[in-house]
Design an enzyme around this catalytic site. Structure first.
Site, short mmCIF file in Angstrom:
data_model
loop_
_atom_site.label_atom_id
_atom_site.label_comp_id
_atom_site.label_asym_id
_atom_site.label_seq_id
_atom_site.Cartn_x
_atom_site.Cartn_y
_atom_site.Cartn_z
N SER A 126 0.79 -1.22 0.00
CA SER A 126 0.00 0.00 0.00
C SER A 126 0.83 1.29 0.00
CB SER A 126 -0.95 -0.04 1.21
OG SER A 126 -1.97 0.91 1.09
N ASP A 180 -10.00 -6.34 -3.24
CA ASP A 180 -9.14 -5.16 -3.09
C ASP A 180 -9.87 -3.91 -3.59
OD1 ASP A 180 -6.97 -3.56 -2.55
OD2 ASP A 180 -5.56 -4.69 -3.80
N HIS A 229 -7.63 -5.61 0.92
CA HIS A 229 -6.43 -4.84 0.54
C HIS A 229 -5.16 -5.38 1.19
CE1 HIS A 229 -4.46 -1.42 -1.20
NE2 HIS A 229 -4.15 -0.88 -0.04
#
Length: 225
Positions: A124, A175, A202
């Site tokens: 991320s 996601d 995610h």
């Protein structure tokens, strides 16, 4: 590897008295950065398998990798395993992601922590640091494990296609849209393996730790020294 098997491996590694955990702060680009390093002191330097650098998502910190068992398991397999709290997170103060030039930051971090040619795990938000590094300086990285990282849209598909970095791309079935765009961009890397985690979001390493860590170990074992 199922969850029960992962929990067993994790606990065995955490119970290994030869594994040491150290932490402190280092100065990188004039910022004081908190870090953790986990090693198996019973494995001679000449027999160690290499270096791993674990970065974190915006909702986590280096503590996540410690609690999750990743640092202990990798150290138990002979890796010098390091993790940091990025600026503005965990034990590192300051403005979030205020690193200065990301490539300079990453180069200095690798040097100061003594982890040359690392395998980098980058979920991320940490993609803001790692995407520029692997595109501009791929020779510094042994392997790259992006998990829906930010900043993939800063480079063209041609730049990815011309990059020889070995990558393991993992992402969740559920996601975010931004995460899916990141995966699509990264799939332009010619030397990649991609794995979707059914039912995961995610952060598949949190949703399905057994399967995710098994893939990580398989990927590491496939890399050239």
């Amino acid at each position: 590897m199922d969850l029960q098997s992962w929990d067993s491996i994790k606990q065995t590694s955490k119970n290994n008295e030869d594994i040491t955990v150290s932490n402190g702060k280092v100065i990188i680009n004039n910022r004081s950065i908190f870090h953790r390093v986990v090693v198996n002191e019973n494995i001679p330097q000449c027999d160690r398998q290499g270096n791993i650098l674990l970065l974190h998502a915006g909702c986590y910190s280096s503590q996540t990798w410690l609690d999750h068992g990743t640092m202990h398991v990798m150290a138990n397999r002979g890796f010098r395993t390091a993790a940091i709290d990025m600026p503005g997170y965990g034990e590192t103060g300051g403005v979030k992601m205020d690193t200065g030039d990301p490539i300079d930051f990453m180069k200095s971090l690798i040097q100061v922590l003594g982890i040359p040619y690392p395998i980098i795990v980058s979920p991320s938000r940490s993609g803001d640091l790692t995407i520029p590094l692997i595109i501009e300086c791929p020779e510094l990285v042994r392997g790259y494990v992006p998990v829906s990282p930010h900043s993939t849209d800063k480079y063209s598909a041609e730049r990815y296609r011309g990059n020889q970095t070995n990558a393991l791309i993992t992402y969740g079935e559920n996601d975010t849209e931004a995460g899916r765009v990141a995966v699509a961009n990264l799939k332009n890397l010619p030397n990649h393996t991609a794995e979707e985690f059914l039912g995961a979001g995610h952060h598949p390493y949190m949703d399905n730790p057994g399967q995710w860590h098994q893939l990580l170990l398989n990927f590491i074992n496939s890399l050239p020294q």
